[in-house]
Design an enzyme around this catalytic site. Structure first.
Site, PDB file in Angstrom:
ATOM      1  N   ASP A   1     -23.504 -67.354 -40.309  1.00  0.00           N
ATOM      2  CA  ASP A   1     -24.081 -67.430 -38.974  1.00  0.00           C
ATOM      3  C   ASP A   1     -24.665 -66.096 -38.549  1.00  0.00           C
ATOM      4  O   ASP A   1     -25.734 -66.025 -37.944  1.00  0.00           O
ATOM      5  CB  ASP A   1     -23.053 -67.933 -37.955  1.00  0.00           C
ATOM      6  CG  ASP A   1     -21.678 -67.334 -38.143  1.00  0.00           C
ATOM      7  OD1 ASP A   1     -21.441 -66.641 -39.147  1.00  0.00           O
ATOM      8  OD2 ASP A   1     -20.807 -67.580 -37.285  1.00  0.00           O
TER       9      ASP A   1
ATOM     10  N   TYR B   1     -22.992 -80.336 -52.030  1.00  0.00           N
ATOM     11  CA  TYR B   1     -23.969 -81.353 -52.428  1.00  0.00           C
ATOM     12  C   TYR B   1     -23.490 -82.168 -53.631  1.00  0.00           C
ATOM     13  O   TYR B   1     -23.964 -83.280 -53.876  1.00  0.00           O
ATOM     14  CB  TYR B   1     -25.313 -80.719 -52.757  1.00  0.00           C
ATOM     15  CG  TYR B   1     -26.043 -80.115 -51.577  1.00  0.00           C
ATOM     16  CD1 TYR B   1     -25.595 -80.308 -50.275  1.00  0.00           C
ATOM     17  CD2 TYR B   1     -27.179 -79.352 -51.763  1.00  0.00           C
ATOM     18  CE1 TYR B   1     -26.260 -79.753 -49.200  1.00  0.00           C
ATOM     19  CE2 TYR B   1     -27.856 -78.787 -50.694  1.00  0.00           C
ATOM     20  CZ  TYR B   1     -27.389 -78.998 -49.410  1.00  0.00           C
ATOM     21  OH  TYR B   1     -28.050 -78.440 -48.344  1.00  0.00           O
TER      22      TYR B   1
ATOM     23  N   ASP C   1     -29.867 -73.243 -48.939  1.00  0.00           N
ATOM     24  CA  ASP C   1     -30.843 -74.237 -48.523  1.00  0.00           C
ATOM     25  C   ASP C   1     -31.328 -73.945 -47.103  1.00  0.00           C
ATOM     26  O   ASP C   1     -32.532 -73.927 -46.814  1.00  0.00           O
ATOM     27  CB  ASP C   1     -30.192 -75.622 -48.584  1.00  0.00           C
ATOM     28  CG  ASP C   1     -31.187 -76.766 -48.463  1.00  0.00           C
ATOM     29  OD1 ASP C   1     -32.388 -76.499 -48.299  1.00  0.00           O
ATOM     30  OD2 ASP C   1     -30.743 -77.926 -48.524  1.00  0.00           O
TER      31      ASP C   1
ATOM     32  N   LYS D   1     -18.778 -67.870 -45.603  1.00  0.00           N
ATOM     33  CA  LYS D   1     -18.084 -68.220 -44.363  1.00  0.00           C
ATOM     34  C   LYS D   1     -16.592 -68.027 -44.597  1.00  0.00           C
ATOM     35  O   LYS D   1     -15.763 -68.918 -44.409  1.00  0.00           O
ATOM     36  CB  LYS D   1     -18.411 -69.666 -43.965  1.00  0.00           C
ATOM     37  CG  LYS D   1     -17.969 -70.046 -42.543  1.00  0.00           C
ATOM     38  CD  LYS D   1     -18.690 -69.266 -41.469  1.00  0.00           C
ATOM     39  CE  LYS D   1     -18.266 -69.756 -40.082  1.00  0.00           C
ATOM     40  NZ  LYS D   1     -18.784 -68.889 -39.006  1.00  0.00           N
TER      41      LYS D   1
ATOM     42  N   ASP E   1     -35.137 -71.942 -45.744  1.00  0.00           N
ATOM     43  CA  ASP E   1     -36.077 -72.575 -44.824  1.00  0.00           C
ATOM     44  C   ASP E   1     -36.361 -71.668 -43.632  1.00  0.00           C
ATOM     45  O   ASP E   1     -37.498 -71.606 -43.138  1.00  0.00           O
ATOM     46  CB  ASP E   1     -35.523 -73.917 -44.335  1.00  0.00           C
ATOM     47  CG  ASP E   1     -35.814 -75.045 -45.309  1.00  0.00           C
ATOM     48  OD1 ASP E   1     -36.186 -74.739 -46.467  1.00  0.00           O
ATOM     49  OD2 ASP E   1     -35.674 -76.215 -44.936  1.00  0.00           O
TER      50      ASP E   1
END
Length: 365
Positions: free
Chosen positions: A222, A140, A246, A190, A250
């Site tokens: 994942d 970001y 993030d 990852k 959610d």
């Protein structure tokens, strides 16, 4: 006196911020504390008024406050603006300016809301985890972040960068939290693909040596997303980088029945902390009086404990929310089928009344 900067933002932000102020005024009346509120502009509304999503006046206000409470930013009205004018740029900017690097996102399923979760009750029973998200680094914020033309074709570039210091300091936050919980840390990365994740995993192993009483495990992002759906009640503290946190938080909102139930705290090393509910601005319901204020109330609860040390106040707020839910009070987003629901102001009123009863009962007892 505690100085609180209010950044209501866009969409439903002003509605839930109004309810939060009423709650904090109730808190002040009960415990004899004065909260001074001053409002600042951020997001789309700031673009409309000041041609920037983060005015300098807002930055100064936040820097001279004891804590910051924010609503939400964004909406379709501003989706076609260039990147530097997008409302979300204001949000990222205030996080960076304040250096609120540690984002704490608790995911707790209140027992009476088990039917609101899309998962079977046995999978979510006892769900109570903490996502620790690194908030001021990663993709970001990495540079370059730009559009290019290469051989006549448009190319977009985003850069994922982490320093070892950024990784280590968020890991320490996670391990210290774990010591107060079940002493388990899951580091999500990852590492099979990303070099930044390989550095993250190496630093996690090194930091873990300072916490021999805490168990560290690793999981690819994942796989973590899949396991959060299959067995979410087995997780305790999850620590991860900015974008993964993030996304996973959610997902946590869905597990808990609604994003309208998730608070968050963004902590700084030596300045004021920023508090905001996890949900977005929900422009489709803005102004209709049906927004869920619970995430904002739970966010105020985190502020009371983490910024001001009012641990009892935090407990009373949480208990008031639970009692309201146990008695069947629901906002529209929490209903299943034809269940009855109440609006934003009614839900706020009920919870504040229960807070007042709980607080006065204990203080007089």
């Amino acid at each position: 006196m505690k100085k609180i900067a209010l950044l209501p933002g866009d969409g439903i932000g002003p509605e839930i911020t109004k309810e939060a102020v009423l709650l904090m005024e109730e808190v002040g009346a009960v415990i004899g504390e004065t909260f001074q509120f001053q409002e600042g502009a951020i997001g789309g509304g700031a673009v409309d008024r000041y041609s920037t999503p983060l005015p300098e006046e807002t930055i100064r206000l936040c820097q001279h406050s004891d804590a910051i409470l924010m609503g939400a930013v964004g909406g379709p009205k501003w989706d076609r603006l260039p990147g530097h004018l997008r409302p979300e740029t204001g949000l990222l900017g205030i996080r960076k300016v304040l250096n609120v690097f540690a984002n704490l996102r608790p995911v707790h399923l209140f027992p009476s809301l088990s039917s609101s979760s899309p998962l079977k009750e046995e999978r979510v029973k006892g769900l109570d985890l903490m996502i620790v998200r690194e908030l001021t680094g990663g993709i970001y914020f990495g540079q370059p972040k730009e559009r290019r033309t290469v051989e006549g074709k448009e190319v977009a570039v985003d850069t994922l960068t982490y320093t070892e210091d950024e990784i280590e300091r968020i890991l320490h936050v996670a391990f210290k939290l774990a010591r107060k919980r079940k002493k388990e840390v899951l580091s999500v990365d990852k590492a099979n693909v990303l070099e930044s994740s390989r550095l993250w995993r190496e630093k996690a192993e090194q930091v873990a040596l300072a916490y021999p009483d805490v168990t560290l495990t690793h999981m690819l992002v994942d796989s973590a997303a899949m396991q959060l759906v299959l067995k979410p009640n087995t997780f305790d503290v999850i620590v991860t980088e900015n974008m993964f946190g993030d996304i996973l938080s959610d997902l946590g909102g869905a597990l808990a029945g609604s994003l309208g139930m998730l608070p968050s705290a963004s902590l700084s090393e030596n300045g004021p902390s920023l508090y905001e509910p996890v949900h977005g601005s929900a422009p489709d319901i803005a102004g209709k009086g049906i927004a869920n204020p619970v995430a904002m109330f739970l966010t105020v609860s985190m502020m009371m404990e983490l910024s001001f040390g009012f641990t009892e106040v935090s407990r009373w707020i949480n208990q008031a929310v639970e009692e309201a839910l146990d008695e069947g009070y629901r906002t529209k987003d929490l209903t299943v089928g034809d269940e009855k629901w109440v609006g934003t102001e009614e839900m706020g009123r009920v919870i504040r009344e229960k807070f007042r009863t709980l607080a006065k009962g204990e203080r007089n007892g």
